[in-house]
Design a protein around this motif. Sequence first.
Motif, PDB file in Angstrom:
ATOM      1  N   ASN A   1       0.530  -1.439   0.268  1.00  0.00           N
ATOM      2  CA  ASN A   1       0.157   0.259  -0.316  1.00  0.00           C
ATOM      3  C   ASN A   1       0.766   1.225  -0.238  1.00  0.00           C
ATOM      4  O   ASN A   1       1.830   0.917   0.411  1.00  0.00           O
ATOM      5  CB  ASN A   1      -1.399  -0.150   1.447  1.00  0.00           C
ATOM      6  N   MET A   2       0.515   2.251  -0.649  1.00  0.00           N
ATOM      7  CA  MET A   2       1.038   3.976  -0.201  1.00  0.00           C
ATOM      8  C   MET A   2      -0.017   4.074   0.153  1.00  0.00           C
ATOM      9  O   MET A   2      -0.662   4.299  -0.199  1.00  0.00           O
ATOM     10  CB  MET A   2       1.248   4.199  -1.714  1.00  0.00           C
ATOM     11  N   THR A   3       0.582   6.219   0.426  1.00  0.00           N
ATOM     12  CA  THR A   3       0.363   6.721   0.717  1.00  0.00           C
ATOM     13  C   THR A   3      -0.877   7.607  -0.082  1.00  0.00           C
ATOM     14  O   THR A   3      -0.489   7.199  -1.511  1.00  0.00           O
ATOM     15  CB  THR A   3       0.795   7.916   0.812  1.00  0.00           C
ATOM     16  N   GLY A   4      -2.392   7.718   0.112  1.00  0.00           N
ATOM     17  CA  GLY A   4      -3.031   8.401  -1.058  1.00  0.00           C
ATOM     18  C   GLY A   4      -3.279   7.404  -2.173  1.00  0.00           C
ATOM     19  O   GLY A   4      -4.117   7.492  -3.131  1.00  0.00           O
ATOM     20  N   ALA A   5      -3.520   5.351  -1.871  1.00  0.00           N
ATOM     21  CA  ALA A   5      -4.111   4.476  -2.652  1.00  0.00           C
ATOM     22  C   ALA A   5      -4.682   3.431  -1.870  1.00  0.00           C
ATOM     23  O   ALA A   5      -4.310   2.210  -2.228  1.00  0.00           O
ATOM     24  CB  ALA A   5      -2.782   3.844  -4.077  1.00  0.00           C
ATOM     25  N   SER A   6      -4.564   4.024  -0.852  1.00  0.00           N
ATOM     26  CA  SER A   6      -5.142   3.063   0.074  1.00  0.00           C
ATOM     27  C   SER A   6      -6.503   2.455   0.391  1.00  0.00           C
ATOM     28  O   SER A   6      -6.993   1.717   0.977  1.00  0.00           O
ATOM     29  CB  SER A   6      -4.962   3.452   1.666  1.00  0.00           C
ATOM     30  N   TRP A   7      -7.420   3.688  -1.004  1.00  0.00           N
ATOM     31  CA  TRP A   7      -9.117   3.003  -1.507  1.00  0.00           C
ATOM     32  C   TRP A   7      -9.414   2.908  -3.400  1.00  0.00           C
ATOM     33  O   TRP A   7      -8.109   3.418  -3.291  1.00  0.00           O
ATOM     34  CB  TRP A   7      -9.753   3.770  -0.129  1.00  0.00           C
ATOM     35  N   THR A   8     -10.168   2.380  -3.072  1.00  0.00           N
ATOM     36  CA  THR A   8     -10.395   2.057  -4.451  1.00  0.00           C
ATOM     37  C   THR A   8      -9.780   3.303  -4.800  1.00  0.00           C
ATOM     38  O   THR A   8      -8.841   3.426  -6.170  1.00  0.00           O
ATOM     39  CB  THR A   8     -11.893   1.325  -4.806  1.00  0.00           C
ATOM     40  N   ILE A   9     -10.512   4.201  -5.034  1.00  0.00           N
ATOM     41  CA  ILE A   9     -10.312   5.434  -6.357  1.00  0.00           C
ATOM     42  C   ILE A   9      -8.721   5.683  -6.575  1.00  0.00           C
ATOM     43  O   ILE A   9      -8.021   6.044  -6.968  1.00  0.00           O
ATOM     44  CB  ILE A   9     -11.339   6.341  -5.666  1.00  0.00           C
ATOM     45  N   GLY A  10      -8.621   6.106  -5.002  1.00  0.00           N
ATOM     46  CA  GLY A  10      -7.081   6.196  -5.373  1.00  0.00           C
ATOM     47  C   GLY A  10      -5.707   5.086  -5.376  1.00  0.00           C
ATOM     48  O   GLY A  10      -5.309   5.567  -5.999  1.00  0.00           O
ATOM     49  N   ALA A  11      -6.349   3.768  -5.023  1.00  0.00           N
ATOM     50  CA  ALA A  11      -5.616   2.982  -6.148  1.00  0.00           C
ATOM     51  C   ALA A  11      -5.734   2.840  -7.140  1.00  0.00           C
ATOM     52  O   ALA A  11      -5.343   2.651  -8.621  1.00  0.00           O
ATOM     53  CB  ALA A  11      -5.647   1.612  -5.395  1.00  0.00           C
ATOM     54  N   MET A  12      -6.600   3.236  -7.543  1.00  0.00           N
ATOM     55  CA  MET A  12      -6.622   3.311  -9.553  1.00  0.00           C
ATOM     56  C   MET A  12      -6.168   4.319  -9.974  1.00  0.00           C
ATOM     57  O   MET A  12      -5.983   4.585 -11.187  1.00  0.00           O
ATOM     58  CB  MET A  12      -8.490   3.744  -9.692  1.00  0.00           C
ATOM     59  N   VAL A  13      -6.653   5.894  -9.548  1.00  0.00           N
ATOM     60  CA  VAL A  13      -5.404   6.249  -9.497  1.00  0.00           C
ATOM     61  C   VAL A  13      -4.356   6.530  -9.599  1.00  0.00           C
ATOM     62  O   VAL A  13      -3.368   6.602 -10.606  1.00  0.00           O
ATOM     63  CB  VAL A  13      -5.584   8.467  -8.643  1.00  0.00           C
ATOM     64  N   ALA A  14      -3.779   6.001  -8.537  1.00  0.00           N
ATOM     65  CA  ALA A  14      -2.261   5.779  -8.900  1.00  0.00           C
ATOM     66  C   ALA A  14      -2.096   4.630  -9.740  1.00  0.00           C
ATOM     67  O   ALA A  14      -0.625   4.424 -10.110  1.00  0.00           O
ATOM     68  CB  ALA A  14      -1.970   5.006  -6.891  1.00  0.00           C
ATOM     69  N   HIS A  15      -2.316   3.315  -9.997  1.00  0.00           N
ATOM     70  CA  HIS A  15      -2.066   2.073 -10.712  1.00  0.00           C
ATOM     71  C   HIS A  15      -2.455   2.837 -12.310  1.00  0.00           C
ATOM     72  O   HIS A  15      -2.121   2.333 -13.333  1.00  0.00           O
ATOM     73  CB  HIS A  15      -3.603   1.048 -11.249  1.00  0.00           C
ATOM     74  N   THR A  16      -3.191   3.696 -12.619  1.00  0.00           N
ATOM     75  CA  THR A  16      -3.099   4.300 -13.703  1.00  0.00           C
ATOM     76  C   THR A  16      -2.474   5.686 -14.067  1.00  0.00           C
ATOM     77  O   THR A  16      -2.746   5.841 -15.519  1.00  0.00           O
ATOM     78  CB  THR A  16      -4.114   4.757 -14.377  1.00  0.00           C
ATOM     79  N   SER A  17      -1.959   5.805 -13.076  1.00  0.00           N
ATOM     80  CA  SER A  17      -1.242   8.007 -13.089  1.00  0.00           C
ATOM     81  C   SER A  17      -0.004   7.661 -12.612  1.00  0.00           C
ATOM     82  O   SER A  17       1.253   8.973 -13.046  1.00  0.00           O
ATOM     83  CB  SER A  17      -2.460   8.957 -12.687  1.00  0.00           C
TER      84      SER A  17
END
Length: 498
Positions: A210-226
């Motif tokens: 887990n990384m800061t700003g990506a521990s919930w779904t939309i945060g994770a999807m942003v991290a995965h794609t951006s």
Amino acid sequence: MEQKNKNGKDIAILIGCIILLLLGCLAFFSARWYITEFGDTGFDSILYTLFSEMNGTDSAVIMDFMVTALLPALVAFVVLTLLFWAKRGNGDRLYPFTKKRARVLSMVLSLVMLGSAAMTVDLPSYIAYMSQQSTIYQAEYVDPLKAKITFPEEKRNLIYIYLESMENSYMSQEVGGALDHNTMPELTALVQDEENINFSHTDGIGGFYNMTGASWTIGAMVAHTSGIPLKVPIGVDRNEYGQDSFLPGVNSMTNVLADAGYYQTLMVGSDANFGGRKPYFEQHGLNRTFDIFTAREVGIVPPGYFVFWGMEDMHLFDFAKQELTKIAEQEEPFAFTMLTVDTHRTNGYVCKKCIGLWGEQYENVISCSSKQVDDFIRWIKQQDFYENTTIIIAGDHVTMDEGYIERNVADDYERTVYNCFMNTAIDTKYDKNRQFVAADMFPTTLAAIGCEIEGERLGLGTNLFSGKPTLVEEMGLEAFDGELLKTSDYYTKNFFFD
């Protein structure tokens, strides 16, 4: 006149004490509820929740909050209010507090509860980080639309399957999990298949942190794609965030694929607007979104159907098969993204396909999800489009079902998120003993479909196929996360505003 002013001042102080006491009670019980239910997901996730629209939230979550947090807070508030200020019919105080002592005790108790709430969600640490300025984006960020990305002559299709809260803990200790039994045998078999690739933090089965700003779904999807975290800059008004303008300055994988001529779709079984998922993807090049509402329209589920967060994954996979068949008939290459939901906290959702193999409901739901994903993959492999299609299966983040983790996972177990790359355009010898996060999935996904990336980095992510060290490997996870927690004027100026 003097007496009248004194009475007015007393009333104002009383109202202030009551409001402060109410806030203290609400903060104290709400913080305890959040951490107990979701675990330590970081204050960013709490802040984002406060700024986001709540449409599409599972009603059970709202009910749980009302029963477990709101009701106790109101009961405590009423009891304490009566304790400090209630009077008998003759004007005497119900309890032997002087007016001054009642005020002091009320304010002290309120401040203690507010302080306790702040400590519970680690607000002091968040404030300490936010008081510092990060330069990680100026130093390390690579804009995808400015980077040199070369697609293969024959572009490959992409199917990206986000599995809600799917972490490696659910496997048996024998294969790298945290349990004495394997609740996800099919998903385990997929990463054990020599034809597939599992990027791991160990020399066996593993995944990313887990990384800061990506521990919930939309945060994770942003991290995965951006390749960046999802943050709410200080001073931003609630109405500015999410629906009308979602990270307009960000160039994501959806933008890159759109420029390359891909037809792109997103499918979820819930309300796609929840958390800003639909606005984020559609504002960055997505062609079409499918969710519970479109599923009703085409007859996947009956009109008005709604369970859990929308519809069960068994309907989602049927919907996916139907739409993929149509999409594959088009001339342009496609990128199909979907997100499951049955394994969402708390305890998941038991559908008609779930079998009671284990004592925990959540484990039965995980096993059911594992089986359904495997069945879906088997179906894809039978389709004509599979030969030129790369499949990526990845958890969005580790589970927020804190109760399950406390009961079943040892404190010293290193929790990571599941990933499996199938039918990729390239192979690698750099898939084991890696330290990486969701941001690294962005360039790695493009590499998986045959793209060549000059410099091997996009966003803050690194192409794992290349063997180039990730930022986490260079800096360490704690230092990397620390930089993401800090304030960044670059982030606000370049990503949040266009």
